[in-house]
Scaffold this active site. Structure first.
Site, PDB file in Angstrom:
ATOM      1  N   CYS A 118       0.839  -1.208   0.000  1.00  0.00           N
ATOM      2  CA  CYS A 118       0.000   0.000   0.000  1.00  0.00           C
ATOM      3  C   CYS A 118       0.874   1.258   0.000  1.00  0.00           C
ATOM      4  O   CYS A 118       1.610   1.478  -0.962  1.00  0.00           O
ATOM      5  CB  CYS A 118      -0.977  -0.042   1.172  1.00  0.00           C
ATOM      6  SG  CYS A 118      -2.367   1.072   0.959  1.00  0.00           S
ATOM      7  N   HIS A 221      -3.623  -5.063   0.039  1.00  0.00           N
ATOM      8  CA  HIS A 221      -3.163  -5.609   1.322  1.00  0.00           C
ATOM      9  C   HIS A 221      -3.211  -7.127   1.302  1.00  0.00           C
ATOM     10  O   HIS A 221      -4.190  -7.734   1.726  1.00  0.00           O
ATOM     11  CB  HIS A 221      -4.026  -5.061   2.461  1.00  0.00           C
ATOM     12  CG  HIS A 221      -3.770  -3.626   2.765  1.00  0.00           C
ATOM     13  ND1 HIS A 221      -2.791  -3.217   3.625  1.00  0.00           N
ATOM     14  CD2 HIS A 221      -4.340  -2.501   2.280  1.00  0.00           C
ATOM     15  CE1 HIS A 221      -2.781  -1.899   3.688  1.00  0.00           C
ATOM     16  NE2 HIS A 221      -3.704  -1.440   2.868  1.00  0.00           N
ATOM     17  N   GLU A 223      -1.900  -9.154   3.223  1.00  0.00           N
ATOM     18  CA  GLU A 223      -1.927  -9.726   4.574  1.00  0.00           C
ATOM     19  C   GLU A 223      -3.341 -10.114   5.006  1.00  0.00           C
ATOM     20  O   GLU A 223      -3.520 -10.859   5.974  1.00  0.00           O
ATOM     21  CB  GLU A 223      -1.290  -8.771   5.591  1.00  0.00           C
ATOM     22  CG  GLU A 223      -2.053  -7.496   5.900  1.00  0.00           C
ATOM     23  CD  GLU A 223      -1.838  -6.376   4.886  1.00  0.00           C
ATOM     24  OE1 GLU A 223      -1.308  -6.645   3.795  1.00  0.00           O
ATOM     25  OE2 GLU A 223      -2.234  -5.236   5.196  1.00  0.00           O
TER      26      GLU A 223
HETATM   27  N1  LIG Z   1      -0.589   7.287   0.727  1.00  0.00           N
HETATM   28  C1  LIG Z   1      -1.443   6.160   0.692  1.00  0.00           C
HETATM   29  C2  LIG Z   1      -1.721   5.467   1.979  1.00  0.00           C
HETATM   30  C3  LIG Z   1      -2.547   4.225   1.722  1.00  0.00           C
HETATM   31  C4  LIG Z   1      -2.322   3.197   2.787  1.00  0.00           C
HETATM   32  O1  LIG Z   1      -1.201   2.828   3.100  1.00  0.00           O
HETATM   33  N2  LIG Z   1      -3.440   2.779   3.398  1.00  0.00           N
HETATM   34  C5  LIG Z   1      -3.391   1.850   4.476  1.00  0.00           C
HETATM   35  C6  LIG Z   1      -4.387   2.297   5.556  1.00  0.00           C
HETATM   36  C7  LIG Z   1      -4.147   1.642   6.895  1.00  0.00           C
HETATM   37  C8  LIG Z   1      -3.992   0.140   6.764  1.00  0.00           C
HETATM   38  O2  LIG Z   1      -4.986  -0.538   6.463  1.00  0.00           O
HETATM   39  O3  LIG Z   1      -2.857  -0.331   6.915  1.00  0.00           O
HETATM   40  C9  LIG Z   1      -2.736   6.522  -0.033  1.00  0.00           C
HETATM   41  O4  LIG Z   1      -2.705   6.497  -1.246  1.00  0.00           O
HETATM   42  O5  LIG Z   1      -3.777   6.788   0.598  1.00  0.00           O
END
Ligand SMILES: N[C@@H](CCC(=O)NCCCC(=O)O)C(=O)O
Length: 248
Positions: A118, A221, A223
């Site tokens: 992400c 994600h 995970e």
């Molecule tokens: N800069 C990014 C951030 C997106 C991201 O890492 N989201 C994860 C949210 C929390 C989690 O579920 O771990 C974007 O484009 O918004």
């Protein structure tokens, strides 16, 4: 492509999000969902949390066999990739980004396996020399609603896996259902880097760099294992970490 479980667990650093006082503590605190650690352990790795200490990045990497750069409520400063003025939606966490960029660049220099997830995928692209769209709705006309309201335990859309990439070799499929939720995306992946996954609207959902043994990022994600192929990503990453550990 399933991987045999490593005989001994490679030690894998996991970066953390940082929160200001409030909620859990009246003092600054770190945060990260448990399933990042669970997915690494299930694939045979030994996950260890890494506090934001740029001066200690080398000391940590001396003791690690791999690095996972995680997601979180943060954006990468556009000043780090020539992205121009800050978009009003951009949320910076300078301490986190300073550490993660130092650790990621040093891990790449050492050819240590790196998995970006992400926001961590976006940071990896910046470490490759790539650039980001600061806010998809303003940068990509007609884009899907990538900041999806659905729970991360459900897919939001499919992605197309690019042929001939490390990701394609790992998942062994041309398409996957993903749970990505983001307002930014990789624009240019960086010199020599590849886009390995795209959404139906063409938004980048994954990058990798073939110059390294294992340098791969995904916008979604894995995970959560929303798609059965997600666990193959962790299996392949941990196997690459175990191979490096055996060479040390
Ligand atoms: N800069 C990014 C951030 C997106 C991201 O890492 N989201 C994860 C949210 C929390 C989690 O579920 O771990 C974007 O484009 O918004």
């Amino acid at each position: 492509m399933s991987q045999p479980r490593p005989a001994s667990r490679p030690v894998i650093g996991v970066t953390l999000d940082a929160e200001q006082p409030g909620g859990y503590s009246k003092l600054p605190w770190y945060a990260l969902r448990q399933n990042y650690f669970d997915a690494i352990a299930a694939a045979g790795g030994l996950p260890v949390a890494l506090p934001h200490a740029p001066d200690l990045a080398n000391d940590y990497l001396d003791r690690l066999d791999g690095l996972v750069v995680t997601g979180g409520a943060f954006d990468v400063d556009p000043a780090l990739y020539g992205g121009g003025p800050l978009h009003p939606t951009v949320a910076l966490k300078p301490g986190r980004t300073e550490f993660e960029l130092a650790a990621t660049r040093e891990a790449l220099r050492r050819d240590m396996p790196v998995l970006g997830i992400c926001g961590g995928q976006q940071l990896l692209a910046v470490a490759f020399g790539g650039t980001l769209h600061q806010h998809i709705p303003d940068a990509v006309p007609g884009a899907l609603p990538h900041e999806q309201p659905n729970p991360r335990t459900e897919p939001g859309h499919e992605i197309a896996v690019a042929e001939g990439t490390l990701l394609a070799r790992i998942v062994g499929r041309p398409r996957m259902a993903v749970n990505s939720a983001h307002h930014q995306a990789v624009d240019r992946p960086g010199e020599g880097a590849l886009v390995n996954a795209t959404a139906p609207d063409g938004v980048v959902e994954g990058v990798e760099h073939p110059a390294y043994r294992f340098a791969l990022g995904v916008q979604w994600h894995p995970e959560y294992a929303v798609d059965p192929a997600d666990t193959l990503i962790f299996d392949a990453f941990v196997a690459a970490c175990a191979e490096r550990a055996a060479r040390r």
